[in-house]
Design an enzyme around this catalytic site. Structure first.
Site, mmCIF file in Angstrom:
data_model
loop_
_atom_site.group_PDB
_atom_site.id
_atom_site.type_symbol
_atom_site.label_atom_id
_atom_site.label_comp_id
_atom_site.label_asym_id
_atom_site.label_seq_id
_atom_site.Cartn_x
_atom_site.Cartn_y
_atom_site.Cartn_z
ATOM 1 N N PRO A 9 0.795 -1.229 0.000
ATOM 2 C CA PRO A 9 0.000 0.000 0.000
ATOM 3 C C PRO A 9 0.830 1.284 0.000
ATOM 4 C CG PRO A 9 -0.077 -1.074 2.150
ATOM 5 C CD PRO A 9 0.569 -2.042 1.196
ATOM 6 N N ASN A 10 0.310 2.239 -0.733
ATOM 7 C CA ASN A 10 0.851 3.607 -0.841
ATOM 8 C C ASN A 10 2.141 3.706 -1.652
ATOM 9 O OD1 ASN A 10 -1.227 4.880 0.747
ATOM 10 N ND2 ASN A 10 -0.335 3.857 2.508
ATOM 11 N N ARG A 17 5.416 10.845 -2.418
ATOM 12 C CA ARG A 17 5.150 10.508 -1.014
ATOM 13 C C ARG A 17 6.413 10.681 -0.158
ATOM 14 N NH1 ARG A 17 4.621 4.402 1.349
ATOM 15 N NH2 ARG A 17 3.999 5.022 3.440
ATOM 16 N N TYR A 22 11.395 8.309 1.413
ATOM 17 C CA TYR A 22 11.298 7.216 0.439
ATOM 18 C C TYR A 22 12.007 7.474 -0.887
ATOM 19 C CZ TYR A 22 7.837 5.566 3.773
ATOM 20 O OH TYR A 22 7.216 5.140 4.922
ATOM 21 N N ASN A 73 7.728 -5.745 -0.719
ATOM 22 C CA ASN A 73 7.698 -4.603 0.201
ATOM 23 C C ASN A 73 6.240 -4.479 0.629
ATOM 24 O OD1 ASN A 73 7.594 -2.241 1.595
ATOM 25 N ND2 ASN A 73 8.785 -1.052 0.112
ATOM 26 N N ALA A 76 2.926 -0.699 4.972
ATOM 27 C CA ALA A 76 2.459 -0.700 6.370
ATOM 28 C C ALA A 76 1.931 -2.071 6.804
ATOM 29 C CB ALA A 76 1.392 0.366 6.545
ATOM 30 N N HIS A 79 3.727 -4.423 9.370
ATOM 31 C CA HIS A 79 3.616 -4.334 10.825
ATOM 32 C C HIS A 79 2.288 -4.854 11.351
ATOM 33 C CE1 HIS A 79 6.954 -1.807 9.708
ATOM 34 N NE2 HIS A 79 6.147 -0.951 9.107
ATOM 35 N N ASP A 86 0.969 -15.395 6.608
ATOM 36 C CA ASP A 86 0.508 -16.774 6.412
ATOM 37 C C ASP A 86 0.536 -17.159 4.934
ATOM 38 O OD1 ASP A 86 0.142 -17.058 9.113
ATOM 39 O OD2 ASP A 86 -2.047 -17.039 9.060
ATOM 40 N N GLU A 97 12.142 -9.731 1.962
ATOM 41 C CA GLU A 97 11.418 -8.515 2.351
ATOM 42 C C GLU A 97 12.309 -7.301 2.078
ATOM 43 O OE1 GLU A 97 11.047 -8.287 6.583
ATOM 44 O OE2 GLU A 97 9.394 -6.878 6.511
ATOM 45 N N HIS A 99 12.515 -2.960 2.247
ATOM 46 C CA HIS A 99 11.980 -1.659 2.636
ATOM 47 C C HIS A 99 12.911 -0.572 2.120
ATOM 48 C CE1 HIS A 99 8.952 -3.428 5.128
ATOM 49 N NE2 HIS A 99 9.866 -4.233 5.617
ATOM 50 N N ARG A 106 13.188 4.122 12.637
ATOM 51 C CA ARG A 106 12.047 5.032 12.589
ATOM 52 C C ARG A 106 11.133 4.847 13.821
ATOM 53 N NH1 ARG A 106 9.327 4.701 6.961
ATOM 54 N NH2 ARG A 106 8.274 6.549 7.799
HETATM 55 C C1 DQA Z 1 8.055 0.897 3.974
HETATM 56 C C2 DQA Z 1 8.141 1.083 5.493
HETATM 57 C C3 DQA Z 1 6.770 0.941 6.126
HETATM 58 O O1 DQA Z 1 6.858 1.140 7.538
HETATM 59 C C4 DQA Z 1 5.821 1.970 5.560
HETATM 60 O O2 DQA Z 1 4.531 1.786 6.089
HETATM 61 C C5 DQA Z 1 5.783 1.960 4.067
HETATM 62 C C6 DQA Z 1 7.042 1.837 3.341
HETATM 63 C C7 DQA Z 1 9.422 1.170 3.300
HETATM 64 O O3 DQA Z 1 9.575 0.739 2.145
HETATM 65 O O4 DQA Z 1 10.291 1.804 3.873
HETATM 66 O O5 DQA Z 1 4.740 2.132 3.450
HETATM 67 O O6 DQA Z 1 7.699 -0.442 3.698
#
Ligand code: DQA
Length: 142
Positions: A9-10, A17, A22, A73, A76, A79, A86, A97, A99, A106
């Site tokens: 997401p996002n 953003r 980022y 990735n 959010a 977390h 699963d 994974e 990020h 952070r």
């Molecule tokens: C993220 C880190 C996450 O905590 C955050 O919610 C994101 C981006 C990162 O790529 O640094 O959306 O996954």
């Protein structure tokens, strides 16, 4: 080797953003970098972005037999999402994974990843190069 890259997401907002956190690259630019490196490595790569937990779960659930590895990735959902954890555990396909930011440096709520325990490894804090590093590690069979 076939690798699926999942952006959560996002991440479609990258470039606009919080660029101080980022980076300035758009998701399109990042995907192009991933594809370019994949081509050099002889890896067949597909990318996917969704803001919806269920769609991500569906996508991961359909990877068996289609892909050899996943780079994710989870944004959010990292977390919060037992469902994505699963799904990854259920596929039995190795996942890395990624990020963009160093989540450990952070807010405290970003320190815990529900996803990390079901992944081969985590790359965080190196911006978009993290995806390329994950690709290289998987292509080398690490
Ligand atoms: C993220 C880190 C996450 O905590 C955050 O919610 C994101 C981006 C990162 O790529 O640094 O959306 O996954």
């Amino acid at each position: 080797m076939r690798i699926l890259v999942v952006h959560g997401p996002n991440l479609q907002l990258l470039g606009k953003r919080e660029p101080d956190i980022y980076g300035a690259k758009t998701l399109k630019q990042i995907d192009a970098e991933i594809r370019q490196r994949a081509k050099q490595l002889g890896v067949d790569v597909r990318t996917f972005q969704s803001n919806h937990e269920g769609e991500i779960v569906d996508k991961i659930g359909s990877t068996a037999g289609e892909y050899d590895a996943i780079i994710i990735n989870p944004g959010a959902y990292t977390h919060t999402s037992i469902a994505i954890r699963d799904a990854l555990a259920g596929t039995g396909i190795p996942a890395v994974e990624v990020h963009l930011s160093n989540t450990s440096a952070r807010e405290e709520f970003r320190h815990r990843s529900l996803i990390a325990p079901v992944c081969k490894g985590t790359i965080a804090g190196f911006g978009s190069i993290g995806y390329v590093l994950a690709l290289e590690a998987l292509a080398k069979g690490e």
